[in-house]
Design a protein around this motif. Structure first.
Motif, short mmCIF file in Angstrom:
data_model
loop_
_atom_site.label_atom_id
_atom_site.label_comp_id
_atom_site.label_asym_id
_atom_site.label_seq_id
_atom_site.Cartn_x
_atom_site.Cartn_y
_atom_site.Cartn_z
N ALA A 209 0.83 -1.21 0.00
CA ALA A 209 0.00 0.00 0.00
C ALA A 209 0.86 1.26 0.00
CB ALA A 209 -0.93 0.00 1.21
N GLY A 210 2.01 1.18 0.67
CA GLY A 210 2.91 2.33 0.70
C GLY A 210 3.38 2.74 -0.68
N TYR A 211 3.57 1.78 -1.56
CA TYR A 211 4.03 2.07 -2.92
C TYR A 211 2.87 2.48 -3.84
CZ TYR A 211 8.54 0.05 -1.67
OH TYR A 211 9.75 -0.19 -1.08
N THR A 212 1.71 1.86 -3.69
CA THR A 212 0.63 2.09 -4.66
C THR A 212 -0.30 3.24 -4.27
OG1 THR A 212 -0.73 0.38 -3.60
CG2 THR A 212 0.66 -0.30 -5.44
N TYR A 213 -0.51 3.46 -2.97
CA TYR A 213 -1.39 4.55 -2.54
C TYR A 213 -0.63 5.87 -2.34
CZ TYR A 213 -5.51 1.61 -1.64
OH TYR A 213 -6.60 0.80 -1.78
N GLY A 214 0.70 5.81 -2.24
CA GLY A 214 1.49 7.02 -2.04
C GLY A 214 1.24 8.10 -3.08
#
Length: 520
Positions: free
Chosen positions: A439-444
């Motif tokens: 999520a850190g990579y895709t929602y950032g």
């Protein structure tokens, strides 16, 4: 009758119940009822149903397993450290209710990514939708994999059913009861499924306390003595350092709820902003209690296992040493049931009575469906509204639009199946933190885009500049994470999403136009 067959029979009966609900809620349905439930959803139903969507199989299985964990050659107890992230979630829900919900209602949005199109341009609108579709598809299928894998290992493998068949059948079940009704259906089914999940949680806690002949207070005292209940990790280099866990929880909620079409789709299906805020804040408060109960259950599961013959051990080959926890088999080897395997192993392998096993399997299925049905409906909605512009298309009849939406729905079912098979190949045993990292990579990039749009008044008109920034930011985040891991003692945890969002914001600032917007 074989115990496994009995449990599968209950799964079938449960699914038939969902189909009945779907039949009644999908009558006279159209695209608007599929996408936003015609804005007639009751706020208290949405609030209760969202508990099941938020918790999913990750909370039901993986969170209790995090209470006791080991790594390397040392015993490291996770305890209740996860609760610091839950506190971050709670704060995040207030921010979503105060800032994002009023924006969505003011603009009367069907898809929240329409805001990016109106604030920036069509490019931003479509990029926002694409990042959501990628994020939700990966997150939802990771959660699905967790539950499907449990059913496969503990029920269906012994019957000779392949993993891919189990996955396909469960996805077809979800497809069948969401195909027509969409949000209008899942608001009702999620409420039912949340009820069963909480009943299962309470029943398992009551049974274990009774079996161990302990009161709530006595059990908590024993957990304290065994170091299972510590909430705060004071090591600033650790991934679960309490300050960055709380901070990460706040931004994960803003991104994974406030900037997520699946979660917001249900909120904006409520008739007005005031009731939608009631839904959000009621839901936030309930999650504090429910997550604490799941952590307490996790401690009880370890106590129960130890009381019934489980033990700690190590296994190794060459330089690789792995700590394990479980019961000895006939050969004297310990069969590892730590992490995600603990709850299902005790529930489905004869350690609990059949009644509790049935309650567990219904709770497990109830944890599976809300994360799957909402995600499948939301990515279908986002693709149709944001990428195909189906709502504004005047060249197609309502019947043609509905047929196209159904094709997209079916296509994403296939995509979900393929992603589940990828997770099966990866075979990660503790998926809760893996989901947060992904999520850190895709929602950032979504976090950075919305923050720049809301808190600045600059335009970005250069073609492909937003696309360039939102691709480079996750890449830079990954490289920074690798460098920090390889060359320092510090470990980046859930604050990864903050770093990614900040890099996106900085990138957008660098490519902004010189003039301000006249109206935002």
């Amino acid at each position: 009758m074989n115990p496994g067959t009995v449990l599968l029979l209950f799964v079938f009966v449960y699914f038939v119940g969902l189909l009945v609900i779907s039949y009644f809620t999908s009558r006279n349905s159209d695209n608007q009822s599929f996408f936003i439930g015609n804005k007639k959803s009751k706020w208290w139903l949405v609030a209760f149903g969202m508990i099941g969507t938020s918790l999913s199989g990750v909370t039901f299985i993986s969170v209790p397993g995090t209470v006791g964990k080991m790594t390397g050659s040392e015993y490291i107890y996770g305890g209740f450290e996860y609760y610091m992230m839950v506190i971050g979630f709670f704060i995040g829900y207030f921010i979503v209710a105060a800032i994002l919900l009023p924006l969505y209602y003011k603009m009367n949005l069907t898809s929240i990514y329409t805001y990016l199109g109106k604030r920036f341009n069509v490019e931003a609108h479509k990029i926002g939708s694409i990042f959501f579709i990628i994020s939700r598809a990966i997150g939802a299928t990771a959660r699905l994999y967790l539950v499907v894998n449990v059913l496969q290992i503990f029920l269906l493998e012994g019957l000779g059913v392949p993993f891919w068949v189990t996955s396909m059948v469960l996805l077809l079940m979800v497809l069948l009861y969401t195909f027509e009704g969409g949000v209008k259906t899942i608001v009702i089914t999620d409420t039912l499924q949340t009820s069963f999940m909480i009943i299962s949680l309470v029943a398992c806690i009551v049974y274990i306390l009774s079996n161990l002949n302990l009161s709530f207070g006595e059990a908590y005292t024993i957990l304290e003595q065994k170091n299972y209940t510590h909430f705060i990790n004071f090591d600033p280099n650790s991934k679960t350092f309490f300050l960055k866990t709380i901070l990460g929880g706040i931004f994960i909620t803003i991104a994974m709820t406030g900037l997520d079409q699946e979660m917001m789709q249900k909120n904006i299906s409520v008739d007005n902003l005031k009731n939608s805020k009631k839904n959000m804040l009621t839901f936030a408060g309930t999650l504090l209690l429910v997550n604490l109960a799941f952590l307490f259950l996790g401690g009880l599961l370890y106590l129960f296992a130890l009381q019934n013959g489980a033990e700690y051990g190590t296994t190794g080959n060459g330089e690789t040493v792995s700590n394990i926890f479980g019961f000895k088999d006939a050969s004297g080897n310990i069969k590892n049931i730590m992490g995600d395997d603990l709850f299902p192993a005790l529930s489905l392998q004869g350690y609990f009575p059949m009644t509790i096993s049935i309650i567990f399997i219904i709770g497990l299925i109830s944890a599976l469906f809300p994360s799957a049905d909402g995600a499948l409906t939301a990515v279908t909605s986002s693709y149709c509204v944001d990428l195909l512009n189906l709502n504004e298309d005047k060249t197609k009849t309502e019947k043609e639009k509905k047929r196209l939406r159904m094709k997209v729905h079916l296509t994403f079912t296939v995509v979900f199946f393929l992603l589940i098979m990828v997770f099966k190949a990866l075979n990660d045993k503790s998926i809760v933190y893996l989901i947060m990292e992904v999520a850190g990579y895709t929602y950032g990039p979504l976090l950075g885009l919305f923050a720049f749009g809301i808190f600045t008044k600059f335009k970005i008109s250069r073609k492909y500049s937003i696309l360039m920034v939102t691709i480079l930011a996750p890449v830079l985040t990954y490289l920074i994470n690798m460098a920090v891991t390889n060359y320092t003692d510090y470990r980046i945890g859930v604050e990864l999403i903050v770093l990614n969002g900040l890099l996106t914001f900085i990138g957008l600032w660098l490519v902004k136009d010189k003039q301000y917007l006249r109206v935002v």
